[in-house]
Every structure is written in structure tokens, then in C-alpha cells.
Write an enzyme that holds these catalytic residues in place. Structure first.
Site, PDB file in Angstrom:
ATOM      1  N   ARG A 199      -4.867  -2.218   5.800  1.00  9.26           N
ATOM      2  CA  ARG A 199      -5.415  -3.272   5.767  1.00  9.26           C
ATOM      3  C   ARG A 199      -5.416  -4.607   6.350  1.00  9.26           C
ATOM      4  O   ARG A 199      -6.091  -5.115   7.014  1.00  9.26           O
ATOM      5  CB  ARG A 199      -5.772  -3.820   4.308  1.00  9.26           C
ATOM      6  CG  ARG A 199      -6.666  -2.694   3.508  1.00  9.26           C
ATOM      7  CD  ARG A 199      -6.416  -2.557   2.080  1.00  9.26           C
ATOM      8  NE  ARG A 199      -7.456  -1.631   1.140  1.00  9.26           N
ATOM      9  CZ  ARG A 199      -7.127  -0.399   1.045  1.00  9.26           C
ATOM     10  NH1 ARG A 199      -6.001   0.139   1.618  1.00  9.26           N
ATOM     11  NH2 ARG A 199      -7.942   0.368   0.483  1.00  9.26           N
TER      12      ARG A 199
ATOM     13  N   GLY B  75      -5.435   9.866   5.101  1.00 10.72           N
ATOM     14  CA  GLY B  75      -7.232   9.713   4.435  1.00 10.72           C
ATOM     15  C   GLY B  75      -7.315   8.157   4.414  1.00 10.72           C
ATOM     16  O   GLY B  75      -8.504   8.016   4.697  1.00 10.72           O
TER      17      GLY B  75
ATOM     18  N   ASP C   9      -1.917   7.926  -7.014  1.00 10.48           N
ATOM     19  CA  ASP C   9      -0.913   8.434  -6.315  1.00 10.48           C
ATOM     20  C   ASP C   9       0.334   9.104  -7.077  1.00 10.48           C
ATOM     21  O   ASP C   9       1.158   9.595  -6.423  1.00 10.48           O
ATOM     22  CB  ASP C   9      -0.626   7.622  -5.069  1.00 10.48           C
ATOM     23  CG  ASP C   9      -1.747   7.595  -4.036  1.00 10.48           C
ATOM     24  OD1 ASP C   9      -2.421   8.340  -4.108  1.00 10.48           O
ATOM     25  OD2 ASP C   9      -1.916   6.512  -3.560  1.00 10.48           O
TER      26      ASP C   9
ATOM     27  N   GLN D  56     -10.818   3.862  -1.562  1.00 10.49           N
ATOM     28  CA  GLN D  56     -11.354   4.073  -0.182  1.00 10.49           C
ATOM     29  C   GLN D  56     -12.757   3.979   0.017  1.00 10.49           C
ATOM     30  O   GLN D  56     -13.236   3.477   1.081  1.00 10.49           O
ATOM     31  CB  GLN D  56     -10.721   5.536   0.372  1.00 10.49           C
ATOM     32  CG  GLN D  56      -9.235   5.585   0.385  1.00 10.49           C
ATOM     33  CD  GLN D  56      -8.837   6.954   0.619  1.00 10.49           C
ATOM     34  OE1 GLN D  56      -9.512   7.861   0.574  1.00 10.49           O
ATOM     35  NE2 GLN D  56      -7.345   7.294   0.698  1.00 10.49           N
TER      36      GLN D  56
ATOM     37  N   SER E  39     -12.926   4.407  -6.675  1.00  7.72           N
ATOM     38  CA  SER E  39     -12.053   4.869  -5.365  1.00  7.72           C
ATOM     39  C   SER E  39     -11.885   3.622  -4.570  1.00  7.72           C
ATOM     40  O   SER E  39     -12.841   3.316  -4.019  1.00  7.72           O
ATOM     41  CB  SER E  39     -12.722   6.176  -4.607  1.00  7.72           C
ATOM     42  OG  SER E  39     -12.173   6.210  -3.541  1.00  7.72           O
TER      43      SER E  39
ATOM     44  N   SER F  55      -1.100   0.846   1.386  1.00  4.62           N
ATOM     45  CA  SER F  55      -2.444   0.324   1.415  1.00  4.62           C
ATOM     46  C   SER F  55      -2.472  -1.043   2.062  1.00  4.62           C
ATOM     47  O   SER F  55      -3.754  -1.345   2.788  1.00  4.62           O
ATOM     48  CB  SER F  55      -2.924   0.160   0.003  1.00  4.62           C
ATOM     49  OG  SER F  55      -2.668   1.317  -0.721  1.00  4.62           O
TER      50      SER F  55
END
Length: 446
Positions: free
Chosen positions: A32, A100, A326, A175, A173, A28
Site C-alpha cells: 500500500r 495476490g 494468514d 483485498q 476481505s 500489507s
């Protein structure tokens, strides 16, 4: 293990996992780091970046958007930021492969630029829902064209000054939230995302690291509000990426389940919105020691010592799901070895990941001899012996593949897993690293 196609691996009963296991950098934060470093003014240096296929796809996409990104021989990545309005339209479609996170975050980036970009991906990514991202971006003034159902390929035409919105997300979420915040960087006014409860907040923390003003509040009704003040510039800032707690989950569970095991996992990210699995495993009786807690690169990290344990089933609250979304596949493997029944609530989001992770895990576990049931938002596993002796198709899902390879370590007969090449997206050299700790994992036929 190098990236290859149609890779099948097999695992079999293992005891006495031992040693220090270095898992890769946080996926993650790696995505970023590349994105925010590209949008900042100045040069950002990133250490500890996960060099898996998903993150490398994001790096390639940022290069196609006009950013100078290089990797030095010592593993440091150097990003020459272009500022919030400095990206250029790519000459070809941006292919994010299986990522994703990459595709959804970059849709938000492009939505805040006066450019047009088309996003594509592999077969798995092309059937994953994108409307949950593009719908709020359209509310900000973005033009979107896609296949029916909001599927890839998706073409985004952004604006240099999108409209600031307050968006109430139906699910927690990271995302969805991150895509809106990234688009909101170039908006006039404040952009707000409201979630039913908190999702992982790396975007918020890293935006602050680069100089943006982001506020996070929890209201009396339990909803989580994130507000980004538009109009700020991002200023380059070096990043040390901690090791990924989601990748650490696999050797962690393997050590808990295999007799005589005692491993150490150094420098694992301990962001409280990412540690739901650790909390859950400790509640189940897992012997996990959190050692040398410290801050690195603005994020809490610690070393974890994990030893074989006798686990028991628990009822996991739905509000914890976002902090371990996850990790439910590998938790379901742990639950097969827990005394009693483990109930996992709030897992609906897993049904729109790389695969329907609930169904794929349940089907495979049942084929291996486990007692499993599930509905739209709940999965229940009752502990008992695992027969194994079967072959599982991972459905192009790296976490499914690693979960079933972990299952094979405690099965009476070996477990073979097809489609293991996607493991490279998040945990390069997984098989080799586990073999070095004593796990019986090998290529099928070798």
C-alpha cells in the site's frame, strides 16, 4: 537466503531458541505504501519496506504504470507520485508473480484510470479467483476480460471517473475492500464497502495518512461499513513500515513450542485487526509479553518477548478469523502441541489463498502423525506427538512452507519441505535468521 528455484529445506528437533529476531516489514503496508505514494502528489519516502518478491513485483508494476520509484543505499524507497490521474498504460502485461495482494489492489487502481492493463502471474496465482475483485469493479463501470472463472490473465479497462457504489461483500476481505476503495478514489460521490465483520484496515488508515476522508462504522447488526469520500487529492506523506505480525508468527510459535526458548521480536505491528494470533496464543497459555507499546508511522507497534509454554486447546470464534487469516497454518502447528483439542472456526477464506491452505496443512499434519479433521469452514486439531520423517510439497505457498519447517523443530524425525523458494515473497532470509536463533534448518542435502 537468496532467491532460487526448486529450493528444498529440512528442519529437525530444536531446543533453546534465543536472541533478538528481526522480522521483515509488514507486507500489507509495503504494498500500500508503494501504491498510495504513487497516486499522491509529491515525493513520499518509505522506510522499513519489505523487500520480498511480492512487494518488489508491485514496485515494478507501478514503474510500468509510469511512476518513478527508486531505492537508496540506506534502504529508503523514494516514490515520485503522479497524482490520481497521472498513471499511463503499461507497454506490456503487469506480471505480479505470486502476489495476490499486489494483483488485486492494482486492479482497483487501474479501474480508476482511463487506461488498459493486462495482469498476469505465476502458476499459483493464475488459478486463484479474481472474480470476487472484478465483479464489483464492473459495477463501477470497469470493462473486464479474463479466462473462464475470472482467472488470470485479466485485462482491465478503467475509467477516469468510475461510478461510486455501495458494495456488500459476502466475506470480510481486505483485498476486496481495498480494490474497491482504490477505484473509488477517482469516482464522483462516496464509495462504500459493507463487510460482515471487519477485515484488516491498513488501506483506510493509510488513505487518511495521505489526506483522504474515510469513515468506518459498525452497525447494530454487526456489519462493518467503510465509506470513502471521492474527489479528494492524495498528498505525499512519508511512511515508516512496522515489522510484519504475520512473519513474526513463525518464530513466535517456534519459541512457544521448543523447550528452553526465549526470544524477542522488536517493533511488531499491533494493529488490532492483525493481532488475532497473539490473542489466541495467549488464550492457549502462551507466554507472550507485549513490551514498549508505541506508535510508529501512524500504526501501533510493540516488542514481543516469547518464551516456551505449555499450551492447551481452545475454541476460536469465527469472528476472529479475519484478524488472523494468514496465521491459521502456523496456528495449526501450534495446536498439535496443545493439550486437548483446538477448534478453528471461520476458515473458509483459507481455501482460496495461494493454495487450499486447510487441505494442504491437514494432509501434511496427518502425514506427520497429527490428529486433524476439517470441513468447509472449520479445522480441528488434537494435540499429540509428531512423528515427522516425511517430505511436504509447499504447493508454492510461502506460509505453508514456513509452517512445516516450524513443525520439524518439534518432530521426532526431520521434516523436509519442497518449494521453499516462495518464502522469499514475504520473509527473505527466513532460514538464515532462524538458524542464527538456534533453529536446525538447512538446505536438503547440505
Amino acid at each position: 537466503m537468496s532467491m532460487q528455484t526448486n529450493l528444498s529445506l529440512s528442519s529437525q528437533r530444536t531446543d533453546n531458541l534465543a536472541g533478538i529476531i528481526d522480522v521483515p516489514g509488514d507486507k500489507s503496508m509495503s504494498h500500500r505504501s508503494l501504491i498510495l505514494g504513487s497516486l499522491a502528489i509529491g515525493t513520499t519516502k518509505v522506510t522499513g519496506l519489505l523487500e520480498g518478491a511480492d512487494v518488489l513485483a508491485t514496485a515494478d508494476a507501478m514503474r510500468a504504470l509510469g511512476v518513478d520509484i527508486t531505492r537508496h543505499d540506506d534502504g529508503t524507497w523514494v516514490i515520485v507520485g503522479q497524482g490520481l490521474h497521472g498513471l499511463v498504460a503499461p507497454e506490456t502485461a503487469l506480471d505480479l508473480g505470486n502476489s495476490g495482494t499486489g494483483v488485486r489492489l492494482l486492479m482497483g487502481v487501474v479501474a480508476g484510470q482511463a487506461i488498459t492493463a493486462t495482469f498476469t502471474g505465476d502458476a499459483s496465482l493464475s488459478v486463484r479467483p479474481m472474480a470476487r475483485i472484478t465483479d464489483p469493479l464492473q459495477q463501477m463501470g470497469t470493462h473486464v476480460a479474463s479466462r473462464d472463472g475470472g482467472l488470470l490473465p485479466v485485462t482491465i479497462t478503467g475509467q477516469s471517473e468510475p461510478m461510486a457504489i455501495s458494495y456488500e461483500s459476502p466475506v470480510a476481505s481486505a483485498q476486496i475492500k481495498s480494490a474497491i476503495l482504490l477505484a473509488g478514489l477517482t469516482a464522483r460521490g462516496d464509495t462504500e464497502v459493507i463487510e460482515p465483520h471487519a477485515s484488516r484496515d491498513h488501506t483506510e488508515s493509510m488513505l487518511r495518512h495521505f489526506g483522504a476522508t474515510v469513515e468506518q462504522t459498525v452497525r447494530d447488526d454487526g456489519t462493518h461499513h467503510v465509506q470513502l469520500h471521492g474527489g479528494a487529492q492524495l498528498i505525499a506523506a512519508d511512511i515508516a513500515v512496522p515489522r510484519d505480525p504475520s512473519s513474526a508468527a513463525f518464530p513466535m510459535v517456534a519459541a512457544l513450542l521448543t523447550k528452553g526458548s526465549d526470544i524477542t521480536l522488536p517493533s511488531i505491528g499491533m494493529n488490532p485487526l492483525r493481532t488475532g494470533l497473539i490473542t489466541t496464543l495467549i488464550e492457549m497459555g502462551g507466554d507472550i509479553s507485549i513490551l514498549n507499546p508505541r506508535d510508529e508511522g501512524g500504526e501501533p507497534v510493540a516488542d514481543l518477548r516469547v518464551r516456551h509454554s505449555d499450551l492447551h486447546g481452545i475454541n476460536i470464534p469465527a469472528e476472529r478469523a479475519a484478524s488472523m487469516i494468514d496465521e491459521f497454518p502456523i496456528l495449526s502447528v501450534a495446536a498439535t502441541q496443545a493439550y486437548g483439542t483446538t477448534i478453528m472456526n471461520g476458515v473458509a477464506e483459507l481455501r482460496v489463498k495461494e493454495t487450499d491452505r486447510i487441505k494442504v496443512m491437514a494432509d501434511g499434519l496427518i502425514a506427520a502423525g497429527a490428529i486433524v479433521s476439517y470441513d468447509d469452514d472449520t479445522m480441528t486439531v488434537t494435540g499429540g506427538p509428531i512423528a515427522g520423517g516425511m517430505t511436504v510439497n509447499s504447493q508454492h505457498d510461502h506460509r505453508i512452507a514456513m509452517s512445516f519447517l516450524t513443525l520439524g523443530l518439534i518432530s521426532n524425525a526431520p521434516v523436509s519441505v519442497e518449494g521453499c523458494e516462495t518464502i522469499h515473497t514475504s520473509f527473505p532470509d527466513f532460514a538464515k535468521i532462524m538458524q542464527n536463533a538456534g533453529a536446525n534448518i538447512a538446505e536438503t542435502g547440505s
